[in-house]
Design a protein around this motif. Structure first.
Motif, PDB file in Angstrom:
ATOM      1  N   ALA A   7       0.825  -1.201   0.000  1.00 25.44           N
ATOM      2  CA  ALA A   7       0.000   0.000   0.000  1.00 25.44           C
ATOM      3  C   ALA A   7       0.851   1.239   0.000  1.00 25.44           C
ATOM      4  O   ALA A   7       0.530   2.247  -0.619  1.00 25.44           O
ATOM      5  N   PHE A   8       1.971   1.157   0.719  1.00 30.55           N
ATOM      6  CA  PHE A   8       2.874   2.320   0.771  1.00 30.55           C
ATOM      7  C   PHE A   8       3.443   2.628  -0.600  1.00 30.55           C
ATOM      8  O   PHE A   8       3.562   3.764  -1.012  1.00 30.55           O
ATOM      9  N   SER A   9       3.804   1.538  -1.386  1.00 32.67           N
ATOM     10  CA  SER A   9       4.339   1.745  -2.728  1.00 32.67           C
ATOM     11  C   SER A   9       3.302   2.376  -3.637  1.00 32.67           C
ATOM     12  O   SER A   9       3.597   3.289  -4.393  1.00 32.67           O
ATOM     13  N   LEU A  10       2.047   1.881  -3.568  1.00 30.54           N
ATOM     14  CA  LEU A  10       1.024   2.404  -4.448  1.00 30.54           C
ATOM     15  C   LEU A  10       0.699   3.849  -4.125  1.00 30.54           C
ATOM     16  O   LEU A  10       0.352   4.631  -5.003  1.00 30.54           O
ATOM     17  N   GLY A  11       0.842   4.221  -2.857  1.00 30.42           N
ATOM     18  CA  GLY A  11       0.559   5.600  -2.480  1.00 30.42           C
ATOM     19  C   GLY A  11       1.427   6.580  -3.203  1.00 30.42           C
ATOM     20  O   GLY A  11       1.024   7.692  -3.506  1.00 30.42           O
ATOM     21  N   HIS A  12       2.653   6.161  -3.528  1.00 25.93           N
ATOM     22  CA  HIS A  12       3.576   7.068  -4.205  1.00 25.93           C
ATOM     23  C   HIS A  12       3.167   7.359  -5.628  1.00 25.93           C
ATOM     24  O   HIS A  12       3.550   8.376  -6.193  1.00 25.93           O
ATOM     25  N   ALA A  13       2.397   6.464  -6.241  1.00 20.98           N
ATOM     26  CA  ALA A  13       2.010   6.689  -7.632  1.00 20.98           C
ATOM     27  C   ALA A  13       1.167   7.942  -7.780  1.00 20.98           C
ATOM     28  O   ALA A  13       1.056   8.513  -8.843  1.00 20.98           O
ATOM     29  N   PHE A  14       0.554   8.379  -6.679  1.00 21.73           N
ATOM     30  CA  PHE A  14      -0.306   9.561  -6.747  1.00 21.73           C
ATOM     31  C   PHE A  14       0.248  10.709  -5.923  1.00 21.73           C
ATOM     32  O   PHE A  14      -0.423  11.711  -5.694  1.00 21.73           O
ATOM     33  N   SER A  15       1.520  10.610  -5.527  1.00 22.46           N
ATOM     34  CA  SER A  15       2.084  11.641  -4.648  1.00 22.46           C
ATOM     35  C   SER A  15       2.211  12.985  -5.320  1.00 22.46           C
ATOM     36  O   SER A  15       2.342  14.001  -4.667  1.00 22.46           O
ATOM     37  N   HIS A  16       2.163  13.013  -6.681  1.00 19.53           N
ATOM     38  CA  HIS A  16       2.316  14.283  -7.383  1.00 19.53           C
ATOM     39  C   HIS A  16       1.142  15.212  -7.156  1.00 19.53           C
ATOM     40  O   HIS A  16       1.230  16.397  -7.462  1.00 19.53           O
ATOM     41  N   GLY A  92      11.335  12.424  -0.707  1.00 16.95           N
ATOM     42  CA  GLY A  92      11.724  12.930   0.592  1.00 16.95           C
ATOM     43  C   GLY A  92      10.528  12.974   1.524  1.00 16.95           C
ATOM     44  O   GLY A  92       9.378  13.116   1.096  1.00 16.95           O
ATOM     45  N   SER A  93      10.784  12.846   2.804  1.00 16.91           N
ATOM     46  CA  SER A  93       9.726  13.045   3.787  1.00 16.91           C
ATOM     47  C   SER A  93       9.233  14.483   3.700  1.00 16.91           C
ATOM     48  O   SER A  93       9.814  15.332   3.013  1.00 16.91           O
ATOM     49  N   VAL A 124      21.640  10.911  -5.089  1.00 18.46           N
ATOM     50  CA  VAL A 124      20.284  10.942  -5.629  1.00 18.46           C
ATOM     51  C   VAL A 124      19.753  12.371  -5.651  1.00 18.46           C
ATOM     52  O   VAL A 124      20.250  13.252  -4.954  1.00 18.46           O
ATOM     53  N   VAL A 125      18.724  12.567  -6.471  1.00 16.25           N
ATOM     54  CA  VAL A 125      18.025  13.848  -6.575  1.00 16.25           C
ATOM     55  C   VAL A 125      16.648  13.693  -5.927  1.00 16.25           C
ATOM     56  O   VAL A 125      15.975  12.680  -6.119  1.00 16.25           O
ATOM     57  N   ILE A 126      16.215  14.698  -5.174  1.00 21.04           N
ATOM     58  CA  ILE A 126      14.871  14.677  -4.609  1.00 21.04           C
ATOM     59  C   ILE A 126      13.877  15.058  -5.704  1.00 21.04           C
ATOM     60  O   ILE A 126      13.925  16.154  -6.265  1.00 21.04           O
ATOM     61  N   THR A 127      12.981  14.119  -6.042  1.00 19.86           N
ATOM     62  CA  THR A 127      12.022  14.332  -7.127  1.00 19.86           C
ATOM     63  C   THR A 127      10.580  14.042  -6.719  1.00 19.86           C
ATOM     64  O   THR A 127       9.668  14.195  -7.524  1.00 19.86           O
ATOM     65  N   ASP A 128      10.370  13.637  -5.467  1.00 22.63           N
ATOM     66  CA  ASP A 128       9.039  13.174  -5.077  1.00 22.63           C
ATOM     67  C   ASP A 128       8.834  13.410  -3.586  1.00 22.63           C
ATOM     68  O   ASP A 128       9.773  13.737  -2.846  1.00 22.63           O
ATOM     69  N   LEU A 129       7.599  13.228  -3.138  1.00 23.13           N
ATOM     70  CA  LEU A 129       7.210  13.359  -1.736  1.00 23.13           C
ATOM     71  C   LEU A 129       6.805  11.998  -1.188  1.00 23.13           C
ATOM     72  O   LEU A 129       6.087  11.243  -1.848  1.00 23.13           O
ATOM     73  N   CYS A 130       7.275  11.688   0.013  1.00 23.53           N
ATOM     74  CA  CYS A 130       6.817  10.505   0.743  1.00 23.53           C
ATOM     75  C   CYS A 130       6.014  10.987   1.947  1.00 23.53           C
ATOM     76  O   CYS A 130       6.571  11.205   3.022  1.00 23.53           O
ATOM     77  N   PRO A 131       4.720  11.194   1.796  1.00 22.41           N
ATOM     78  CA  PRO A 131       3.937  11.786   2.885  1.00 22.41           C
ATOM     79  C   PRO A 131       3.832  10.916   4.126  1.00 22.41           C
ATOM     80  O   PRO A 131       3.623  11.418   5.224  1.00 22.41           O
ATOM     81  N   GLU A 132       3.988   9.584   3.949  1.00 20.78           N
ATOM     82  CA  GLU A 132       3.851   8.677   5.091  1.00 20.78           C
ATOM     83  C   GLU A 132       5.157   8.477   5.855  1.00 20.78           C
ATOM     84  O   GLU A 132       5.165   7.867   6.914  1.00 20.78           O
ATOM     85  N   CYS A 133       6.264   8.965   5.314  1.00 21.72           N
ATOM     86  CA  CYS A 133       7.576   8.642   5.875  1.00 21.72           C
ATOM     87  C   CYS A 133       7.870   9.423   7.156  1.00 21.72           C
ATOM     88  O   CYS A 133       7.792  10.655   7.165  1.00 21.72           O
ATOM     89  N   SER A 134       8.268   8.711   8.191  1.00 18.07           N
ATOM     90  CA  SER A 134       8.822   9.355   9.380  1.00 18.07           C
ATOM     91  C   SER A 134      10.335   9.454   9.239  1.00 18.07           C
ATOM     92  O   SER A 134      10.971  10.299   9.865  1.00 18.07           O
ATOM     93  N   HIS A 135      10.919   8.566   8.416  1.00 16.15           N
ATOM     94  CA  HIS A 135      12.338   8.668   8.062  1.00 16.15           C
ATOM     95  C   HIS A 135      12.446   9.595   6.858  1.00 16.15           C
ATOM     96  O   HIS A 135      11.436  10.024   6.293  1.00 16.15           O
ATOM     97  N   TYR A 136      13.675   9.926   6.438  1.00 13.70           N
ATOM     98  CA  TYR A 136      13.841  10.993   5.458  1.00 13.70           C
ATOM     99  C   TYR A 136      13.722  10.559   4.008  1.00 13.70           C
ATOM    100  O   TYR A 136      13.246  11.319   3.180  1.00 13.70           O
ATOM    101  N   PHE A 137      14.160   9.336   3.657  1.00 10.97           N
ATOM    102  CA  PHE A 137      14.303   8.972   2.248  1.00 10.97           C
ATOM    103  C   PHE A 137      13.564   7.690   1.880  1.00 10.97           C
ATOM    104  O   PHE A 137      13.656   6.697   2.575  1.00 10.97           O
TER     105      PHE A 137
END
Length: 277
Positions: A7-16, A92-93, A124-137
């Motif tokens: 579920a966490f992986s699929l969440g990233h598909a719509f992070s934009h 990134g978080s 690496v380059v920061i190109t996306d958001l990880c809204p669920e992440c408590s860690h940074y990357f």
């Protein structure tokens, strides 16, 4: 797999489509023939903590050897999987992404918490958001795998989450000019562009546009989302456009003179002459 469940992986598909409040920190990197990091000491910084290596955790998402969500919340689109970035990216978080201000920043990272970890850092380059992440990357599959000892990438990916040492570094795209990709929603009164491949800080504090020949007036553009900047004038814009960029940390300025020509169209890409470094 990534972030301990699918579920966490699929969440990233719509992070934009997500914009979250954060604040900027420090991080990552892996060199390639086109994308080569420099330690950020080559850039004048306001925060000395950016010179130090720190610890966090890293996870991964998307295909095992892929580019995460292909595009993500910064708006770079398919460019993240092509040279010079070559899928070496991270979400990134909220703390790192900072409502898009962290887009384009570069980090060097090395995993230390697994027997499959190599001793070599990646960039690496920061190109996306990880809204669920408590860690940074949350790394792309390719970037996460690149931290492994040769032949042990599968073992490292199976671990899913590892301890890392990270450090912010200056972005360096040898031979690549700053690029302006005109947003599809642009028209004669509204201009928006994705800005890519900035050397040095990698992230931008301000973007300004100057219309037509002979004009001396720079108009402030607003961050629309991620790395997309816009000017909604409400009146006809006169090309060619010059665009002035100012970075966040070092305050360096780059001017792309007449970079958007007369007759520009949505979806077109234009390259400046040169880069910050």
């Amino acid at each position: 797999m990534c972030c301990d469940n699918m579920a966490f992986s699929l969440g990233h598909a719509f992070s934009h489509i997500l914009i979250f409040v954060g604040s900027l920190s420090i991080l990552l990197g892996t060199p390639s023939s086109c994308f080569k990091p420099k330690k950020l000491v080559t850039v004048t910084l306001n925060l000395s903590s950016y010179l130090d290596s720190s610890s966090s955790m890293a996870t991964w998402y998307g295909p095992p050897d892929g580019d995460g969500s292909e595009g993500g919340a910064c708006g770079y689109g398919k460019a993240v999987g092509l040279p010079p970035i070559n899928s070496m990216i991270s979400a990134g978080s909220q703390f790192i992404f900072q409502e898009g201000k962290g887009c384009g920043s570069c980090y060097q990272i090395k995993c230390t918490g697994n027997s499959a970890c190599s001793t070599k850092p990646v960039t690496v380059v920061i190109t996306d958001l990880c809204p669920e992440c408590s860690h940074y990357f949350d790394l792309s599959g390719k970037a996460f795998s690149s931290m492994a000892i040769s032949g042990q990438a599968d073992k490292l990916r199976t671990a899913g989450k590892v301890t890392v040492q990270y450090q912010r570094v200056a972005c360096n795209y040898p031979g690549v000019s700053i690029t302006f990709r005109v947003d599809s929603g642009s028209n004669q009164q509204y201009f928006a562009t994705v800005i890519e491949y900035e050397d040095g800080d990698g992230d931008l504090k301000t973007v300004e546009l100057k219309e037509g020949p002979g004009s001396a007036n720079w108009e402030a553009m607003q961050r629309s989302w991620g790395a997309v900047w816009k000017l909604d004038k409400g009146a006809s814009l006169r090309a060619p456009f010059s665009i002035r960029l100012t970075t966040i940390e070092s305050g360096k300025v780059f001017i792309a003179n007449n970079v958007i020509p007369v007759g520009w169209k949505p979806g077109q890409t234009f390259r400046a002459v040169g880069n910050f470094n």
